[in-house]
Write a protein that holds these residues in place. Structure first.
Motif, PDB file in Angstrom:
ATOM      1  N   UNK A 314       0.815  -1.220   0.000  1.00  0.00           N
ATOM      2  CA  UNK A 314       0.000   0.000   0.000  1.00  0.00           C
ATOM      3  C   UNK A 314       0.848   1.269   0.000  1.00  0.00           C
ATOM      4  N   UNK A 315       2.132   1.134   0.291  1.00  0.00           N
ATOM      5  CA  UNK A 315       2.988   2.320   0.352  1.00  0.00           C
ATOM      6  C   UNK A 315       4.431   1.936   0.063  1.00  0.00           C
ATOM      7  N   UNK A 316       5.209   2.947  -0.349  1.00  0.00           N
ATOM      8  CA  UNK A 316       6.647   2.788  -0.524  1.00  0.00           C
ATOM      9  C   UNK A 316       7.360   3.889   0.266  1.00  0.00           C
ATOM     10  N   UNK A 317       8.519   3.539   0.823  1.00  0.00           N
ATOM     11  CA  UNK A 317       9.342   4.519   1.549  1.00  0.00           C
ATOM     12  C   UNK A 317      10.633   4.687   0.756  1.00  0.00           C
ATOM     13  N   UNK A 318      10.784   5.836   0.097  1.00  0.00           N
ATOM     14  CA  UNK A 318      11.889   6.053  -0.822  1.00  0.00           C
ATOM     15  C   UNK A 318      12.891   7.038  -0.230  1.00  0.00           C
ATOM     16  N   UNK A 319      14.161   6.676  -0.276  1.00  0.00           N
ATOM     17  CA  UNK A 319      15.231   7.513   0.243  1.00  0.00           C
ATOM     18  C   UNK A 319      15.904   8.255  -0.921  1.00  0.00           C
ATOM     19  N   UNK A 320      16.044   9.571  -0.775  1.00  0.00           N
ATOM     20  CA  UNK A 320      16.714  10.319  -1.841  1.00  0.00           C
ATOM     21  C   UNK A 320      16.433  11.810  -1.785  1.00  0.00           C
ATOM     22  N   UNK A 321      16.655  12.459  -2.923  1.00  0.00           N
ATOM     23  CA  UNK A 321      16.519  13.913  -3.002  1.00  0.00           C
ATOM     24  C   UNK A 321      15.610  14.300  -4.165  1.00  0.00           C
ATOM     25  N   UNK A 322      14.842  15.359  -3.940  1.00  0.00           N
ATOM     26  CA  UNK A 322      13.971  15.874  -5.005  1.00  0.00           C
ATOM     27  C   UNK A 322      14.811  16.700  -5.975  1.00  0.00           C
ATOM     28  N   UNK A 323      14.790  16.312  -7.242  1.00  0.00           N
ATOM     29  CA  UNK A 323      15.517  17.057  -8.275  1.00  0.00           C
ATOM     30  C   UNK A 323      14.658  18.210  -8.789  1.00  0.00           C
ATOM     31  N   UNK A 324      13.421  17.891  -9.130  1.00  0.00           N
ATOM     32  CA  UNK A 324      12.488  18.927  -9.579  1.00  0.00           C
ATOM     33  C   UNK A 324      11.073  18.368  -9.570  1.00  0.00           C
TER      34      UNK A 324
END
Length: 512
Positions: A314-324
């Protein structure tokens, strides 16, 4: 007959729900033993008179302790009653609920929870109940931001330079908390997004059913937003988090044990609870556990359902940075475990119809306090017991200098801080002197010199209890106050002793 029926229903409830019955019974006992009696409607409250800045949970509890022990107060709240009384619990979603067990959130002895994890409505109801029970409705000034507190020539505190309207005060409790207005961060090219954007504290009535929801942030607000989206039957939910935070079970015994680290930080044994959490709680989701970040360095999130939602797809937990931000989602740089913020990764677009900004709240300012209490090296949170500025122990900033911790929001520490302030004001011989307060701060820094955080940047509840015991023991004039400080009991006895001490000082002065 009605009494018999009530007794029968209570017995049936006790048999069917023994743990719930014992919890309710425990709260009744705690309230009976430790709740200070509310002042009678015509009762006279005397000095010291305390100005409480903030009408949230801490401010209401502190003021209730003051009047319950016979001392006068005035609460100053910047917002109107609807949004100010109850603090942050008056300004979050109705779907919000307590993450820790309510036995660890007894902000006043008279609080009586009906469930283990009460909702926002129940929490606000309890705050209002304490406020009304102790007659604080007659001692609260709403729509009144406090811009300055300063002393007059007699050493009394003046609020907003207005003695004509507010009078003077002997002490200040700064209870502005750590959560103010919602914080909305700027996302690159956010204007490109076609869908709506909401803050995580403003989700009531927002429709996300069947939509792809993007949650920006990785703290407690993100988990709350995720739970909201699940309840509203969102089609997909992605949490985009820049950093890793520890998540601990929603279990009162586990949480209590973790808060018993008396060293108040990482130790050579900290790997044990961290290994246990990864092995038995994270299990197959170890990849989203923090790397190179100790459990006792940051306030953990408390949740047991998050992993179930991820495992159920039902969900994903994503690690990282917003580019745009793009028209239909976010270009996101996915980072592997252990790669720092802004580090290398692989970019892909995460599709979304709705963006929820789980970016927290602005921290309320303490700038209304005198400039002298913000001295270099001895500014908040580096204060005596973290809440008393060494330059003036008639100021107590309960829960307003807090950064990170593993603990509770119990009546225990709110009550102790309030009673310590009252003791300092009533009994001159118990007041800490500035050099000794700074010595205690330096001593605490020395004890925690190997902690990965600053000495006062992170603490545990066990460490708080150690602080209270230490400062109570080092000054013999405080010994008579110990039952009052720790349990709110027997105020009359030390107060009588102080009166005798005052008479002796006066008579010695006249003799000279």
């Amino acid at each position: 007959m009605a009494l018999i029926d009530r007794a029968r229903s209570l017995l049936v409830f006790a048999v069917k729900n023994p743990l719930a019955f014992l919890y309710i019974l425990l709260q009744e006992i705690l309230a009976f033993v430790f709740s200070p009696a509310p002042p009678p409607p015509t009762g006279h409250l005397h000095r010291p008179r305390i100005a409480v800045i903030g009408g949230g949970l801490t401010g209401v509890s502190s003021a209730a302790h003051c009047v319950g022990h016979g001392f006068d107060v005035e609460i100053f709240e910047a917002r109107p009653k609807a949004k100010g009384l109850g603090g942050i619990w008056s300004r979050v979603n109705s779907t919000s609920a307590l993450q820790i067990h309510s036995i660890m959130f007894r902000f006043h002895p008279s609080v009586k929870w009906e469930s283990a994890y009460p909702s926002q409505e129940q929490i606000k109801k309890q705050i209002v109940s304490v406020w009304e029970k102790y007659g604080l409705d007659k001692k609260t000034t709403f729509d009144t931001p406090v811009h300055s507190v300063k002393k007059d020539s007699f050493g009394k505190w003046i609020i907003n330079n207005n003695t004509a309207e507010y009078g003077t005060f002997d002490g200040i409790i700064a209870a502005v908390g750590s959560c103010g207005d919602p914080k909305m961060v700027s996302l690159p090219n956010h204007a490109n997004f076609k869908g709506p954007t909401f803050h995580s504290s403003d989700l009531d009535g927002k429709q996300v059913k069947g939509k792809k929801v993007l949650v920006i942030g990785g703290g407690a607000s993100a988990i709350e937003a995720l739970e909201y989206a699940v309840k509203c039957e969102a089609a997909e939910i992605d949490v985009l988090s820049r950093s890793d935070k520890w998540i601990i079970p929603r279990n009162v015994f586990v949480d209590a044990i973790l808060s018993m680290n008396i060293f108040g930080g990482e130790t050579s044994f900290s790997w044990i609870p961290e290994w246990l959490l990864r092995k038995f709680f994270y299990r197959d989701l170890d990849d989203i556990s923090p790397s190179g970040k100790g459990l006792y360095t940051d306030t953990p999130m408390v949740n047991s359902e998050l992993f179930d939602q991820i495992r159920a797809g039902k969900a994903r937990w994503l690690r990282g940075d917003i580019v745009s931000v793009e028209e239909n989602g976010i270009l996101f740089n996915h980072r592997a475990k252990g790669v720092p913020k802004g580090g290398p990764g692989h970019e892909s677009q995460v599709q979304g119809d709705v963006i929820i900004m789980a970016t927290g709240f602005k921290r309320p300012s303490l700038s209304f306090l005198p400039d002298t209490v913000f001295e270099d090296r001895y500014g908040p949170p580096n204060w005596y017991l973290q809440v008393f500025p060494p330059q003036d122990p008639s100021i107590c900033a309960t829960n307003s200098t807090y950064l990170n911790a593993i603990g509770t929001v119990g009546n225990y520490h709110i009550g102790i801080y309030t009673r310590l302030l009252l003791m300092f004001l009533v009994d001159p011989l118990t007041r800490p002197q500035e050099p000794l307060m700074k010595l205690w701060i330096e001593f605490t820094r020395f004890v925690k010199q190997f902690a990965p955080t600053g000495a006062f940047d992170f603490f545990t509840y066990a460490e708080l209890i150690y602080w209270y015991c230490f400062v109570s023991i080092v000054n013999p004039f405080r010994w008579k106050w110990v039952p009052f400080i720790f349990f709110g009991m027997f105020r009359g006895l030390p107060a009588t002793v102080v009166e005798q001490e005052d008479r002796l000082r006066d008579s010695n002065g006249k003799a000279k």
